[in-house]
Design a protein around this motif. Structure first.
Motif, mmCIF file in Angstrom:
data_model
loop_
_atom_site.group_PDB
_atom_site.id
_atom_site.type_symbol
_atom_site.label_atom_id
_atom_site.label_comp_id
_atom_site.label_asym_id
_atom_site.label_seq_id
_atom_site.Cartn_x
_atom_site.Cartn_y
_atom_site.Cartn_z
ATOM 1 N N UNK A 205 0.825 -1.203 0.000
ATOM 2 C CA UNK A 205 0.000 0.000 0.000
ATOM 3 C C UNK A 205 0.861 1.256 0.000
ATOM 4 N N UNK A 206 1.954 1.241 0.757
ATOM 5 C CA UNK A 206 2.796 2.426 0.810
ATOM 6 C C UNK A 206 3.526 2.639 -0.510
ATOM 7 N N UNK A 207 3.992 1.561 -1.135
ATOM 8 C CA UNK A 207 4.623 1.693 -2.446
ATOM 9 C C UNK A 207 3.649 2.326 -3.428
ATOM 10 N N UNK A 208 2.416 1.840 -3.413
ATOM 11 C CA UNK A 208 1.407 2.375 -4.316
ATOM 12 C C UNK A 208 1.094 3.844 -4.015
ATOM 13 N N UNK A 209 1.018 4.191 -2.738
ATOM 14 C CA UNK A 209 0.737 5.580 -2.366
ATOM 15 C C UNK A 209 1.846 6.510 -2.856
ATOM 16 N N UNK A 210 3.103 6.073 -2.723
ATOM 17 C CA UNK A 210 4.217 6.902 -3.184
ATOM 18 C C UNK A 210 4.159 7.068 -4.703
ATOM 19 N N UNK A 211 3.838 6.004 -5.420
ATOM 20 C CA UNK A 211 3.701 6.107 -6.876
ATOM 21 C C UNK A 211 2.602 7.110 -7.229
ATOM 22 N N UNK A 212 1.467 6.996 -6.564
ATOM 23 C CA UNK A 212 0.328 7.864 -6.836
ATOM 24 C C UNK A 212 0.684 9.327 -6.576
ATOM 25 N N UNK A 213 1.348 9.596 -5.449
ATOM 26 C CA UNK A 213 1.708 10.970 -5.090
ATOM 27 C C UNK A 213 2.788 11.506 -6.013
ATOM 28 N N UNK A 214 3.832 10.715 -6.270
ATOM 29 C CA UNK A 214 4.939 11.201 -7.090
ATOM 30 C C UNK A 214 4.494 11.488 -8.524
ATOM 31 N N UNK A 215 3.601 10.662 -9.069
ATOM 32 C CA UNK A 215 3.074 10.929 -10.411
ATOM 33 C C UNK A 215 2.255 12.214 -10.406
ATOM 34 N N UNK A 216 1.489 12.435 -9.344
ATOM 35 C CA UNK A 216 0.689 13.657 -9.213
ATOM 36 C C UNK A 216 1.574 14.893 -9.132
ATOM 37 N N UNK A 217 2.733 14.760 -8.489
ATOM 38 C CA UNK A 217 3.646 15.895 -8.296
ATOM 39 C C UNK A 217 4.680 16.017 -9.415
ATOM 40 N N UNK A 218 4.551 15.232 -10.477
ATOM 41 C CA UNK A 218 5.511 15.254 -11.589
ATOM 42 C C UNK A 218 6.921 14.924 -11.119
ATOM 43 N N UNK A 219 7.047 14.092 -10.102
ATOM 44 C CA UNK A 219 8.355 13.649 -9.619
ATOM 45 C C UNK A 219 8.721 12.399 -10.405
ATOM 46 N N UNK A 220 9.222 12.597 -11.614
ATOM 47 C CA UNK A 220 9.452 11.476 -12.525
ATOM 48 C C UNK A 220 10.519 10.517 -12.010
ATOM 49 N N UNK A 221 11.530 11.032 -11.321
ATOM 50 C CA UNK A 221 12.594 10.161 -10.802
ATOM 51 C C UNK A 221 12.031 9.166 -9.796
ATOM 52 N N UNK A 222 11.241 9.653 -8.835
ATOM 53 C CA UNK A 222 10.694 8.766 -7.810
ATOM 54 C C UNK A 222 9.610 7.861 -8.395
ATOM 55 N N UNK A 223 8.843 8.356 -9.343
ATOM 56 C CA UNK A 223 7.846 7.502 -9.991
ATOM 57 C C UNK A 223 8.524 6.319 -10.663
ATOM 58 N N UNK A 224 9.654 6.573 -11.333
ATOM 59 C CA UNK A 224 10.385 5.488 -11.995
ATOM 60 C C UNK A 224 10.896 4.478 -10.979
ATOM 61 N N UNK A 225 11.468 4.948 -9.878
ATOM 62 C CA UNK A 225 12.035 4.044 -8.880
ATOM 63 C C UNK A 225 10.949 3.200 -8.221
#
Length: 514
Positions: A205-225
């Protein structure tokens, strides 16, 4: 359209208490000290509890300036709620004195009773309202709030983003989180700077939440990781394949804008590559690798002699894998084949031996022995772990089997290890090479909820390319249009990973030549 996107009569305005709890009104949480509006929310209760009510004092001007939803809801020219609010506000200004106790008489608007508010929760609603009213705080209050928000849990922030989007107000949330440098529930950004094994120990759940937030914030580096991490560790929602939830759920449970589908697709490509590697050695040691002469004989065979002719040609044309070249090379190959089947099926659990003749849903036995009706007796045994790194690690435990002392090194281990290392270096790369890098949107003109674009791995499969693997790396890439051209020398590691896992054919024969 989401019913919460456009305000309507489901969002009733009420200055009276139509839900009493123990005969008392709930306390009003002050978000804006000089606020002129009370927002009321009635949380639906379950069968064992009564609904609860929450109230927040907010500034209507801040809500309408930052939220298109509230701008429409409180507009006197659009909805009756807006006209009633303005009338009550005018009466309040004319009759009330600055008395804190009189805040209960402020105009009250009830938030919509929709799934987005009930799923996201009261704490997400309150955080969303605080962001909308951030400009009404003094300098010290604002600094304290932003410092708390910077390290707020991913669960709360993900739910708040979901709520903001459902209420058509993502822009202000995106701007604030980007400006303060949200840390995804961590004390330091360096903890998420690179992919590592610690990320795989996170709850899904936390991995998914970070993906969801990072994509929303245009944080492409963290979205990729983090998409790389979810690809590697797998999901409990993919046990029966990729199936969208039947009921509405929090958006990070099934990642939006095609992210869920692409992560799942890339994972299947990686697993298919591992399967192809195992199948290669099972074929060559079992004499099932089709040679040019066997293929020619199969095309020219006659009815009645098809099996015997092709089998004889295949036996004559096959190359034994035994290194010694002794008279018992065939027995050595068969011994290695048996050990491979035993190891892959029982220890690594990466292959399954079963019948293609049996319907897996058929059960001919009576149900008087504790076997549940409708439950199949022909289910496959437990599979390998979902974590791809654990799958690779289990295969790397393959022993160096020998039929006797004269056949040392005839086994699969010396040949499969370099190929596994080639796959593993892409899976374990700390840059998250297999993850998704969404295109950064233009915040001046774009909508944060608009789908992003990225490279789809399925686009590579249409080119039907072939790769050669040797010395634990991809050494050549060939395309049908230019079979003699080597693409590997001018490709980045990320491109090589995509080419390896999406290849139409992989030549593993030179993988263990070192």
């Amino acid at each position: 359209m989401n019913p919460a996107k456009t305000p309507g009569h489901q969002s009733g305005l009420s200055g009276q208490n139509d839900l009493q709890q123990n005969g008392e009104e709930p306390p009003i949480t002050v978000i804006a000290a000089n606020g002129d509006l009370i927002l009321e929310y009635i949380a639906p209760g379950d069968s064992s509890s009564s609904p609860t009510k929450r109230k927040w004092q907010v500034a209507s001007e801040r809500l309408t300036s930052h939220s298109p939803y509230f701008q429409a809801l409180l507009d006197p020219t659009k909805f009756s709620e807006g006209r009633q609010f303005n009338a009550q506000k005018q009466a309040w200004n004319e009759s009330q004195t600055p008395d804190p106790a009189s805040q209960h008489a402020l105009p009250t608007v009830r938030l919509p009773n929709v799934r987005s508010t009930s799923m996201c929760g009261e704490d997400a609603i309150e955080l969303f309202l605080k962001i909308l009213c951030l400009d009404s705080l003094d300098e010290n209050e604002r600094a304290v709030f932003e410092n708390e928000l910077k390290t707020q849990s991913t669960s709360l922030v993900a739910r708040m983003i979901d709520l903001a989007d459902s209420l058509n107000s993502p822009r202000v949330v995106q701007d604030v989180l980007q400006r303060i440098g949200y840390l995804y529930g961590k004390s330091k950004t360096a903890l998420l700077a690179r992919f590592n094994s610690a990320l795989l120990s996170m709850k899904e759940d936390r991995i998914r939440q970070i993906i969801f937030i990072s994509a929303f914030l245009d944080d492409s580096r963290l979205t990729r990781i983090m998409t790389h991490a979810l690809l590697v560790v797998g999901s409990r929602f993919w046990i029966n394949g990729l199936v969208a939830p039947e009921e509405e759920s929090l958006r990070w449970r099934y990642l939006p804008n095609g992210l869920e589908e692409e992560i799942y697709c890339r994972r299947q490509y990686v697993l298919n590559t591992i399967t192809d590697l195992q199948a290669h050695f099972l074929r060559v040691y079992g004499g099932l690798e089709e040679t040019d002469s066997a293929r020619s004989a199969a095309n020219n065979r006659t009815l009645g002699r098809a099996f015997t002719a092709s089998a004889h040609t295949l036996f004559q044309s096959r190359q034994f894998q035994c290194r010694g070249g002794f008279n018992n090379a065939s027995q050595c190959d068969l011994f290695q084949l048996g050990q491979m089947i035993r190891f892959f099926s029982l220890r690594a659990r990466t292959i399954f031996l079963g019948s293609t003749l049996i319907d897996p849903d058929f059960d001919s036995a009576p149900h008087d022995d504790g076997h549940t009706a409708g439950e199949s007796r022909n289910d496959q045994p437990p599979g390998p772990p979902s974590d791809i790194t654990a799958i690779i690690a289990s295969i790397k435990q393959y022993p160096d089997y020998t039929i006797d002392e004269a056949h040392t090194g005839c086994g699969v281990r010396r040949r499969i290890m370099p190929a596994l290392e080639c796959i593993e270096k892409f899976v374990l790369d700390d840059r998250g090479l297999l993850g998704i890098t969404p295109a950064v949107s233009d915040t001046a003109v774009s909508d944060p909820s608009r789908p992003s674009k990225w490279t789809l791995w399925s686009d590579f499969t249409r080119k039907k390319h072939t790769v050669d693997i040797s010395f634990a790396r991809v050494t050549a890439v060939y395309y049908p249009s230019a079979p003699s051209k080597n693409q590997a020398t001018r490709s980045t590691q990320e491109e090589l990973g995509r080419l390896l896992f999406t290849a139409a054919r992989r030549d593993w024969s030179a993988a263990g030549s070192a």
